[in-house]
Design a protein around this motif. Structure first.
Motif, PDB file in Angstrom:
ATOM      1  N   ARG A   1       0.823  -1.194   0.000  1.00  0.00           N
ATOM      2  CA  ARG A   1       0.000   0.000   0.000  1.00  0.00           C
ATOM      3  C   ARG A   1       0.867   1.258   0.000  1.00  0.00           C
TER       4      ARG A   1
ATOM      5  N   HIS B   1       1.967   1.799  -3.520  1.00  0.00           N
ATOM      6  CA  HIS B   1       0.868   2.372  -4.304  1.00  0.00           C
ATOM      7  C   HIS B   1       0.709   3.861  -4.012  1.00  0.00           C
TER       8      HIS B   1
ATOM      9  N   ARG C   1       0.831   6.868  -6.698  1.00  0.00           N
ATOM     10  CA  ARG C   1      -0.313   7.774  -6.826  1.00  0.00           C
ATOM     11  C   ARG C   1       0.125   9.231  -6.679  1.00  0.00           C
TER      12      ARG C   1
ATOM     13  N   CYS D   1      -3.234   4.809 -10.651  1.00  0.00           N
ATOM     14  CA  CYS D   1      -3.646   4.150  -9.405  1.00  0.00           C
ATOM     15  C   CYS D   1      -5.070   4.571  -9.065  1.00  0.00           C
ATOM     16  N   HIS D   2      -5.936   3.608  -8.873  1.00  0.00           N
ATOM     17  CA  HIS D   2      -7.310   3.910  -8.493  1.00  0.00           C
ATOM     18  C   HIS D   2      -7.786   2.883  -7.465  1.00  0.00           C
ATOM     19  N   GLU D   3      -9.030   3.018  -7.031  1.00  0.00           N
ATOM     20  CA  GLU D   3      -9.521   2.171  -5.932  1.00  0.00           C
ATOM     21  C   GLU D   3      -9.615   0.703  -6.290  1.00  0.00           C
ATOM     22  N   TRP D   4      -9.579   0.366  -7.580  1.00  0.00           N
ATOM     23  CA  TRP D   4      -9.737  -1.028  -7.995  1.00  0.00           C
ATOM     24  C   TRP D   4      -8.413  -1.750  -8.216  1.00  0.00           C
ATOM     25  N   ASN D   5      -7.294  -1.057  -8.170  1.00  0.00           N
ATOM     26  CA  ASN D   5      -6.018  -1.754  -8.380  1.00  0.00           C
ATOM     27  C   ASN D   5      -4.986  -1.426  -7.309  1.00  0.00           C
ATOM     28  N   THR D   6      -5.431  -0.850  -6.195  1.00  0.00           N
ATOM     29  CA  THR D   6      -4.524  -0.553  -5.091  1.00  0.00           C
ATOM     30  C   THR D   6      -5.055  -1.160  -3.799  1.00  0.00           C
TER      31      THR D   6
ATOM     32  N   ALA E   1      -6.503  -1.397  -0.278  1.00  0.00           N
ATOM     33  CA  ALA E   1      -7.345  -0.561   0.578  1.00  0.00           C
ATOM     34  C   ALA E   1      -6.914  -0.732   2.019  1.00  0.00           C
ATOM     35  N   HIS E   2      -7.017   0.352   2.785  1.00  0.00           N
ATOM     36  CA  HIS E   2      -6.692   0.305   4.214  1.00  0.00           C
ATOM     37  C   HIS E   2      -7.957  -0.092   4.969  1.00  0.00           C
TER      38      HIS E   2
END
Length: 376
Positions: A94, A97, A101, A130-135, A137-138
Motif C-alpha cells: 500500500r 501504491h 499515486r 492508481c485507483h480504488e480497484w487496483n490498489t 485498501a486500508h
C-alpha cells in the motif's frame, strides 16, 4: 511558464535537444518531484526511497510515465506478492501504491506543466494509473504482527525478577559487569514505566528528568521530558512530558540508584546522556534491542515479544488502572485516540471485573418491585 518548485520549466532547459530525449525528460521529472518534496521540508530519507521505487517501477514496465497504464500497476503488484517477489506485507505494498499515486498526481497537476511537455514532445500525456480497484485498501486499523502483544502482569514481573537476579548474581560472583547489568535492568524498567519507544529511551539525557510539583518527594524523577518523540514524515521530532504515575512509583527508587550512585562510577564527566556504555558512548537502539533479547530469553519469555511490547503493556495497564483515554494518549504521544486503542489489549480479568461492577451498579441499586397480590 510556472516557476513553482518542481515545475518542468525549472528542470528542463528550453531549446536543448537531448540524444535520448525520453530518458532526459524522465530524469527531469524525478528531479522536479524531488525539488517539490524538498520545498515541503521532507527529509532526504523520505525522498530517496520514493525515487528509488519510481525507478524500480519504470524498469519493471520498461516504459516512461507518459506511457504507464493501470495494468502496469496491477502487474507490478502481482510481482510483489509472488514467492519470487518476497511476498511483501499489504502495508508495504500500500505504501508503494501511495508513492505511485502521489507521483502521478504531481505529473498531471497543470501547475507543473508536465502534461504540456509530454504532449508536445511525445504525443502522449501522463495519467493517474492508481485507483480504488487496483490498489490496496486500508481496511484494518492494525496491520502489525498478531504475535506482538502486551505482556501480562506476571510476565512483566518475571522479566524484572530475572533482571534483578542477574545483577545480584554478577555482584556476588565478583565478576565484572554488575554495573552494566544494573543499567540494562533500569533501562528496560524505564521503557515500561513510561511507555517509551526505543529511540525515545536511548536519547534521554539528565536534563530531561523533571520534577512534578504535586509530588515533591519524588524529586527530579516526577516526569520525563521526551524530546525525540516519533515524528510524522518530513517533520521534526515531537516533544511531550511523561508523568510518573503512582502505580509505577517503584521506578523512582531505581532512577535515583542509577543516576545518583551507579552512573557516576562510569566517570561520565560532562556526558549528557542518561544511559551510557562502559566506553562512555550513548546507548543506541541496536545495543538496547540486544540486551532486551538476552533478558527475554533468560526470563523464559516468548521470543516474539519485543521491547516495543513493553509500550503496549504500559498503555494496556494504564487503562486497566482506570486512567482516562485522553491521559493515556498524551502520556504515550499519540496524535489520535484510535492509535492508542490499537495498543490496548485489556485482560479477561479486567473485562470481567468491569462487567461485575456494571452489573452491581445497575442491578444492586434497583428497588425491588412488589407484585400485587391479585397479579400473583
Amino acid at each position: 511558464m510556472s516557476n513553482i518548485p518542481g515545475s518542468a520549466g525549472l528542470v528542463l532547459v528550453p531549446g536543448v535537444r537531448h540524444l535520448d530525449e525520453p530518458a532526459a525528460v524522465y530524469e527531469a521529472m524525478l528531479t522536479g518531484w524531488e525539488n517539490q518534496q524538498k520545498s515541503r521540508i521532507l527529509s532526504l530519507s523520505t525522498i530517496g526511497p520514493r525515487t528509488a521505487l519510481l525507478r524500480r517501477f519504470a524498469a519493471f514496465t520498461g516504459s516512461y510515465p507518459w506511457s504507464w497504464t493501470a495494468s502496469d500497476v496491477e502487474d507490478f503488484t502481482v510481482s510483489l506478492t509472488s514467492v519470487s517477489g518476497g511476498r511483501l506485507a499489504p502495508s508495504t505494498i500500500r505504501g508503494y501504491h501511495l508513492v505511485l499515486r502521489m507521483f502521478c498526481d504531481y505529473l498531471i497537476d497543470p501547475r507543473y506543466e508536465w502534461v504540456r511537455q509530454c504532449r508536445d514532445r511525445f504525443g502522449q500525456v501522463p495519467s493517474q494509473v492508481c485507483h480504488e480497484w487496483n490498489t490496496v485498501a486500508h481496511l484494518s486499523d492494525y496491520e502489525g504482527r498478531p504475535t506482538r502483544r502486551p505482556l501480562s502482569y506476571d510476565e512483566v514481573q518475571q522479566l524484572f525478577d530475572y533482571l534483578d537476579e542477574r545483577v545480584e548474581r554478577i555482584a556476588v560472583s565478583g565478576r565484572k559487569g554488575a554495573l552494566a547489568a544494573l543499567r540494562d535492568a533500569q533501562m528496560i524498567k524505564t521503557a515500561y514505566a513510561y511507555g517509551l519507544r526505543r529511540t525515545e529511551l536511548c536519547r534521554l539525557e539528565l536534563v530531561d528528568l523533571r520534577p512534578n510539583p504535586h509530588m515533591p518527594e519524588w524529586g527530579t524523577y516526577g516526569s520525563l521530558h521526551v524530546r525525540y518523540g516519533k515524528a510524522t514524515r518530513g517533520s521534526t521530532p515531537r516533544r511531550r512530558t511523561v508523568l510518573t504515575v503512582p502505580e509505577f512509583d517503584w521506578i523512582v527508587a531505581g532512577m535515583r540508584q542509577w543516576v545518583e550512585q551507579a552512573r557516576t562510577i562510569f566517570r561520565p564527566a560532562d556526558h549528557p546522556a542518561l544511559w551510557i556504555t562502559e566506553r562512555l558512548t550513548r546507548v543506541d537502539g541496536a545495543f538496547l534491542e540486544r540486551r532486551f533479547s538476552r533478558a527475554r530469553a533468560g526470563a523464559g519469555l516468548a521470543p516474539e515479544l519485543t521491547l516495543h511490547c513493553l509500550r503496549h503493556s504500559y498503555v494496556t495497564h494504564l487503562i486497566e488502572f482506570g486512567y482516562p483515554e485522553r491521559f493515556v494518549q498524551d502520556q504515550v504521544g499519540h496524535r489520535y485516540a484510535s492509535t492508542t486503542a490499537i495498543y490496548a489489549s485489556v485482560s479477561n480479568d479486567f473485562k470481567n471485573q468491569t462487567l461485575r461492577n456494571a452489573l452491581h451498579r445497575i442491578y444492586a441499586r434497583a428497588p425491588k418491585t412488589t407484585v400485587p397480590q391479585e397479579n400473583r
